[in-house]
Design a protein around this motif. Sequence first.
Motif, PDB file in Angstrom:
ATOM      1  N   ASP A 155       0.817  -1.215   0.000  1.00 28.78           N
ATOM      2  CA  ASP A 155       0.000   0.000   0.000  1.00 28.78           C
ATOM      3  C   ASP A 155       0.849   1.262   0.000  1.00 28.78           C
ATOM      4  OD1 ASP A 155       1.060  -0.354   2.513  1.00 28.78           O
ATOM      5  OD2 ASP A 155      -0.815  -0.015   3.596  1.00 28.78           O
ATOM      6  N   TYR A 156       2.128   1.133  -0.338  1.00 25.01           N
ATOM      7  CA  TYR A 156       3.018   2.290  -0.285  1.00 25.01           C
ATOM      8  C   TYR A 156       2.593   3.308  -1.348  1.00 25.01           C
ATOM      9  CZ  TYR A 156       7.220   4.770   0.996  1.00 25.01           C
ATOM     10  OH  TYR A 156       8.093   5.710   1.480  1.00 25.01           O
ATOM     11  N   PRO A 157       2.414   4.557  -0.975  1.00 26.56           N
ATOM     12  CA  PRO A 157       1.884   5.557  -1.927  1.00 26.56           C
ATOM     13  C   PRO A 157       2.673   5.653  -3.227  1.00 26.56           C
ATOM     14  CG  PRO A 157       1.812   6.425   0.306  1.00 26.56           C
ATOM     15  CD  PRO A 157       2.559   5.130   0.387  1.00 26.56           C
ATOM     16  N   GLY A 158       3.990   5.577  -3.154  1.00 24.96           N
ATOM     17  CA  GLY A 158       4.795   5.664  -4.370  1.00 24.96           C
ATOM     18  C   GLY A 158       4.550   4.504  -5.310  1.00 24.96           C
ATOM     19  N   LEU A 159       4.364   3.306  -4.750  1.00 20.66           N
ATOM     20  CA  LEU A 159       4.055   2.138  -5.579  1.00 20.66           C
ATOM     21  C   LEU A 159       2.708   2.328  -6.264  1.00 20.66           C
ATOM     22  CD1 LEU A 159       4.698  -0.867  -6.414  1.00 20.66           C
ATOM     23  CD2 LEU A 159       3.298  -1.509  -4.433  1.00 20.66           C
ATOM     24  N   ILE A 160       1.715   2.782  -5.510  1.00 23.36           N
ATOM     25  CA  ILE A 160       0.376   2.998  -6.078  1.00 23.36           C
ATOM     26  C   ILE A 160       0.443   4.024  -7.206  1.00 23.36           C
ATOM     27  CG2 ILE A 160      -1.987   3.693  -5.579  1.00 23.36           C
ATOM     28  CD1 ILE A 160      -1.018   1.022  -4.271  1.00 23.36           C
ATOM     29  N   GLN A 205      -3.798  -8.337   0.855  1.00 20.30           N
ATOM     30  CA  GLN A 205      -2.908  -7.277   0.416  1.00 20.30           C
ATOM     31  C   GLN A 205      -2.990  -7.047  -1.090  1.00 20.30           C
ATOM     32  OE1 GLN A 205       1.079  -7.773   1.933  1.00 20.30           O
ATOM     33  NE2 GLN A 205       0.432  -7.559   4.066  1.00 20.30           N
ATOM     34  N   VAL A 206      -3.147  -8.125  -1.870  1.00 17.56           N
ATOM     35  CA  VAL A 206      -3.331  -7.957  -3.318  1.00 17.56           C
ATOM     36  C   VAL A 206      -4.588  -7.128  -3.584  1.00 17.56           C
ATOM     37  CG1 VAL A 206      -3.871  -9.139  -5.479  1.00 17.56           C
ATOM     38  CG2 VAL A 206      -2.084 -10.047  -3.978  1.00 17.56           C
ATOM     39  N   ARG A 207      -5.665  -7.483  -2.900  1.00 16.85           N
ATOM     40  CA  ARG A 207      -6.926  -6.759  -3.115  1.00 16.85           C
ATOM     41  C   ARG A 207      -6.815  -5.313  -2.659  1.00 16.85           C
ATOM     42  NH1 ARG A 207     -10.899 -10.041  -4.792  1.00 16.85           N
ATOM     43  NH2 ARG A 207     -10.552 -12.298  -4.591  1.00 16.85           N
ATOM     44  N   GLU A 208      -6.032  -5.066  -1.616  1.00 13.62           N
ATOM     45  CA  GLU A 208      -5.835  -3.696  -1.158  1.00 13.62           C
ATOM     46  C   GLU A 208      -5.044  -2.886  -2.182  1.00 13.62           C
ATOM     47  OE1 GLU A 208      -5.894  -0.529   1.881  1.00 13.62           O
ATOM     48  OE2 GLU A 208      -7.179  -2.185   1.237  1.00 13.62           O
ATOM     49  N   THR A 209      -3.996  -3.470  -2.736  1.00 14.29           N
ATOM     50  CA  THR A 209      -3.237  -2.773  -3.786  1.00 14.29           C
ATOM     51  C   THR A 209      -4.154  -2.419  -4.948  1.00 14.29           C
ATOM     52  OG1 THR A 209      -1.243  -4.033  -3.201  1.00 14.29           O
ATOM     53  CG2 THR A 209      -1.239  -2.895  -5.317  1.00 14.29           C
ATOM     54  N   ALA A 210      -4.942  -3.401  -5.403  1.00 18.50           N
ATOM     55  CA  ALA A 210      -5.843  -3.169  -6.529  1.00 18.50           C
ATOM     56  C   ALA A 210      -6.837  -2.057  -6.213  1.00 18.50           C
ATOM     57  CB  ALA A 210      -6.579  -4.460  -6.871  1.00 18.50           C
TER      58      ALA A 210
END
Length: 324
Positions: A155-160, A205-210
């Motif tokens: 969930d890191y903002p830069g990754l998103i 965590q996958v669903r949170e990233t998505a």
Amino acid sequence: MMLSGSQSNWGVILLAHGAPDRLKDVPAFLLSLRNGRPLPAAAVEEIVARYRLVSLLPGAPPGEASPLTRLTIRQAAALGERLQRPVYVGMRNWRPYIVQALKQAAADSIERLIAVCLAPQNSRTSVGQYRQALEEARQRSAPGLDIAFVASWHDYPGLIAAFRERLATALASAGAAAEGSVPVVFTAHSVPERTIREGDAYEQQVRETARLVAESLGLERGQWSVAFQSQGMTPEPWIGPTVESEIDWLATVGHRHVVVAPVGFVCDHVEILYDIDVVFRGHGQAKGITVSRPESLNDSPLFIDALADLVNTRKNLQFAIGDL
């Protein structure tokens, strides 16, 4: 383990799965992957055939089976330049192995390492194994080295932001071709259902990233879904739904374009270049639906900035190598 030593003698190690550099290395890679247990000859031939298709892609260096190592080294070089620190690459299943990277760090008089696994979502079947391999290698080859392990950064903002940038471009292109709204299927590597039942946070965590990427683009809930790919060839069930089943459903409700957006992978390798670009596109074509995807993050400046910020944010944290 407490981080100690001079503030100047620190570096970074990027951890990845590993992949064969050349087609002729595929059988040896498979033995390394399976700890010396051979696969049936037919299975080896099938996997070699997949890598051969990847090697024939436009722009691939002659004889290269997978670009994973080459691209990870590029990521490390860009991150090192950004941080002005040494950045090492350690692969769990192929060269350069983790132990080789730690030996080099010790030879360079590095006292502290920030370890970042290039799999943003934490599962004991992936990140947990990298972590175990890292500690075993440290004990064997560099026992005096202090290591801070970044356990997850899904969930890191830069990754998103980096995923958003790539997906926005892909959606603009697909939308122009489709002349309308195009659904998105976010995808990551599947794991056995048993892993999730036993408390692994990976699927969540996958669903949170998505969700975070979708929200950053203003996608409504009906415009996107999550699926899992590359299910293992074992009798036990793996988490789904599969990407193929999502493509089937989208085709039945009238869609003719879909963007498959991997959020569990941060550079091109066989699970993108073969599973998505060959298998899923072929499956979609058979169903009358065009499958496209965003360009992988690879060494995009926004992604490298995200890695640099992640390292700088967490370099003073304390982690114990061992239990996740």
